[in-house]
Design a protein around this motif. Structure first.
Motif, PDB file in Angstrom:
ATOM      1  N   TRP A  34      34.409   5.480  -4.861  1.00  0.00           N
ATOM      2  CA  TRP A  34      32.975   5.635  -4.633  1.00  0.00           C
ATOM      3  C   TRP A  34      32.781   6.346  -3.305  1.00  0.00           C
ATOM      4  O   TRP A  34      33.430   6.025  -2.314  1.00  0.00           O
ATOM      5  N   TYR A  35      31.876   7.337  -3.334  1.00  0.00           N
ATOM      6  CA  TYR A  35      31.505   8.071  -2.140  1.00  0.00           C
ATOM      7  C   TYR A  35      30.017   7.872  -1.898  1.00  0.00           C
ATOM      8  O   TYR A  35      29.232   7.761  -2.837  1.00  0.00           O
ATOM      9  N   LYS A  36      29.633   7.900  -0.628  1.00  0.00           N
ATOM     10  CA  LYS A  36      28.236   7.802  -0.239  1.00  0.00           C
ATOM     11  C   LYS A  36      27.837   9.098   0.463  1.00  0.00           C
ATOM     12  O   LYS A  36      28.627   9.651   1.242  1.00  0.00           O
ATOM     13  N   LYS A  37      26.640   9.570   0.173  1.00  0.00           N
ATOM     14  CA  LYS A  37      26.203  10.833   0.776  1.00  0.00           C
ATOM     15  C   LYS A  37      24.791  10.693   1.334  1.00  0.00           C
ATOM     16  O   LYS A  37      23.846  10.395   0.605  1.00  0.00           O
ATOM     17  N   TYR A  38      24.663  10.969   2.651  1.00  0.00           N
ATOM     18  CA  TYR A  38      23.361  11.059   3.285  1.00  0.00           C
ATOM     19  C   TYR A  38      22.880  12.517   3.236  1.00  0.00           C
ATOM     20  O   TYR A  38      23.697  13.442   3.145  1.00  0.00           O
ATOM     21  N   PRO A  39      21.561  12.738   3.320  1.00  0.00           N
ATOM     22  CA  PRO A  39      21.044  14.116   3.301  1.00  0.00           C
ATOM     23  C   PRO A  39      21.673  14.972   4.390  1.00  0.00           C
ATOM     24  O   PRO A  39      21.883  14.499   5.508  1.00  0.00           O
ATOM     25  N   ALA A  40      21.984  16.208   4.056  1.00  0.00           N
ATOM     26  CA  ALA A  40      22.530  17.196   4.986  1.00  0.00           C
ATOM     27  C   ALA A  40      23.911  16.819   5.520  1.00  0.00           C
ATOM     28  O   ALA A  40      24.356  17.387   6.523  1.00  0.00           O
ATOM     29  N   TYR A  54      24.969   7.809  -4.143  1.00  0.00           N
ATOM     30  CA  TYR A  54      26.297   7.261  -4.383  1.00  0.00           C
ATOM     31  C   TYR A  54      26.941   7.977  -5.562  1.00  0.00           C
ATOM     32  O   TYR A  54      26.362   8.059  -6.650  1.00  0.00           O
ATOM     33  N   PHE A  55      28.148   8.491  -5.328  1.00  0.00           N
ATOM     34  CA  PHE A  55      28.901   9.176  -6.377  1.00  0.00           C
ATOM     35  C   PHE A  55      30.125   8.343  -6.733  1.00  0.00           C
ATOM     36  O   PHE A  55      30.842   7.871  -5.847  1.00  0.00           O
ATOM     37  N   CYS A  56      30.384   8.184  -8.015  1.00  0.00           N
ATOM     38  CA  CYS A  56      31.686   7.665  -8.407  1.00  0.00           C
ATOM     39  C   CYS A  56      32.559   8.856  -8.783  1.00  0.00           C
ATOM     40  O   CYS A  56      32.066   9.918  -9.185  1.00  0.00           O
ATOM     41  N   ALA A  57      33.846   8.695  -8.600  1.00  0.00           N
ATOM     42  CA  ALA A  57      34.803   9.760  -8.889  1.00  0.00           C
ATOM     43  C   ALA A  57      36.046   9.132  -9.495  1.00  0.00           C
ATOM     44  O   ALA A  57      36.376   7.977  -9.221  1.00  0.00           O
ATOM     45  N   ALA A  58      36.736   9.915 -10.314  1.00  0.00           N
ATOM     46  CA  ALA A  58      37.930   9.420 -10.993  1.00  0.00           C
ATOM     47  C   ALA A  58      39.044  10.446 -10.913  1.00  0.00           C
ATOM     48  O   ALA A  58      38.790  11.659 -10.854  1.00  0.00           O
ATOM     49  N   SER A  59      40.269   9.942 -10.925  1.00  0.00           N
ATOM     50  CA  SER A  59      41.437  10.805 -10.787  1.00  0.00           C
ATOM     51  C   SER A  59      42.515  10.337 -11.759  1.00  0.00           C
ATOM     52  O   SER A  59      42.776   9.141 -11.858  1.00  0.00           O
ATOM     53  N   GLY A 112      25.802  11.203  -9.594  1.00  0.00           N
ATOM     54  CA  GLY A 112      25.223  10.521  -8.444  1.00  0.00           C
ATOM     55  C   GLY A 112      24.040   9.640  -8.806  1.00  0.00           C
ATOM     56  O   GLY A 112      23.317   9.907  -9.779  1.00  0.00           O
ATOM     57  N   THR A 113      23.844   8.568  -8.025  1.00  0.00           N
ATOM     58  CA  THR A 113      22.679   7.680  -8.140  1.00  0.00           C
ATOM     59  C   THR A 113      22.049   7.566  -6.765  1.00  0.00           C
ATOM     60  O   THR A 113      22.743   7.281  -5.785  1.00  0.00           O
ATOM     61  N   ILE A 114      20.745   7.818  -6.694  1.00  0.00           N
ATOM     62  CA  ILE A 114      20.022   7.698  -5.427  1.00  0.00           C
ATOM     63  C   ILE A 114      19.616   6.239  -5.249  1.00  0.00           C
ATOM     64  O   ILE A 114      18.844   5.692  -6.042  1.00  0.00           O
ATOM     65  N   LEU A 115      20.158   5.602  -4.213  1.00  0.00           N
ATOM     66  CA  LEU A 115      19.810   4.211  -3.907  1.00  0.00           C
ATOM     67  C   LEU A 115      18.793   4.180  -2.772  1.00  0.00           C
ATOM     68  O   LEU A 115      19.005   4.806  -1.725  1.00  0.00           O
ATOM     69  N   THR A 116      17.711   3.476  -2.980  1.00  0.00           N
ATOM     70  CA  THR A 116      16.709   3.271  -1.946  1.00  0.00           C
ATOM     71  C   THR A 116      16.574   1.774  -1.706  1.00  0.00           C
ATOM     72  O   THR A 116      16.296   1.016  -2.641  1.00  0.00           O
TER      73      THR A 116
END
Lengths: 116, 117
Positions: free
Chosen positions: B35-41, B88-93, B110-114
């Motif tokens: 799982w990865y988390k991404k903030y704007p910019a 939040y992005f999930c990723a698989a390998s 991705g899912t936008i969590l607020t």
């Protein structure tokens, strides 16, 4: 420890023009990745380098996209000529152990490309 | 062919409550999940991972559950905090043939969590 550096942060070009993005990975990271992230989608791998050799470029549109990693450190991704559908954020990532256990990749902030 | 899917584009949660983000995959060769988390910019940042030999991995407020038979994983955040608001992005390998290395990451949408105070 410095993170993955990318430049420029933003780029606006017209279709059919060319553009280049630069990436400096975390020091000591052997593997470098370029991703394309279109709005509303997850990152999609374009190309993966292990040192200065290409490991996977199966999703790179080779008729217009090219990438190189000279001396196994910095990398550049080029688009020539650009199309409207190339508008996206281009992310560079690097990882320490390459394609080994715990493939944790560290991402740069990305370059946002707008093709008009 | 989307091999990793996050079917909820957004999730809204009250501060202090549990956030549950879901992810489904179709490729049975996937063997390692992140799982990865991404903030704007900003670029995505690694949050937590799980290998297919486990069904749960916990790190502080974050727990990832893996159900291999259902090809489903979930991320639980307890308690949720306003600073958790991000994409939040999930990723698989997959584990490469020969069992010597992991392959490339395939990301969900991705899912936008607020998280509301």
């Amino acid at each position: 420890e410095a993170g993955v550096a990318q430049s420029p942060r933003y780029k606006i070009i017209e279709k059919r023009q060319s553009v280049a993005f630069w990436c400096n990975p975390i020091s000591g990271h052997a593997t470098l990745y370029w991703y394309q992230q279109i709005l509303g989608q997850g990152p999609k791998l374009l190309i993966q380098f292990q040192n200065n050799g290409v490991v996977d470029d199966s999703q790179l549109p080779k008729d217009r996209f090219s990438a190189e990693r000279l001396k196994g450190v910095d990398s550049t991704l080029k688009i020539q000529p650009a199309k409207l559908e190339d508008s996206a954020v281009y992310l560079c990532a690097s990882s320490l152990k390459g394609a080994t256990a715990k493939n944790i990749q560290y991402f740069g902030a990305g370059t946002r490309l707008s093709v008009l | 062919d989307q091999q990793v899917k996050q079917n909820s584009p957004s999730l809204s949660v009250q501060e202090g409550r549990i956030s549950i983000l879901n992810c489904d995959y179709t490729n049975s060769m996937f063997d390692y999940f992140l799982w990865y988390k991404k903030y704007p910019a900003e670029g995505p940042t690694f949050l937590i991972s799980i290998s297919s030999i486990k069904d749960k991995n916990e790190d502080g407020r974050f727990t990832v559950f893996l159900n291999k038979s259902a090809k489903h994983l979930s991320l639980h955040i307890v308690p949720s905090q306003p600073g958790d608001s991000a994409v939040y992005f999930c990723a698989a390998s997959p584990y490469n043939a020969g069992g010597t290395s992991y392959g490339k990451l395939t990301f969900g949408q991705g899912t936008i969590l607020t998280v509301h105070p």
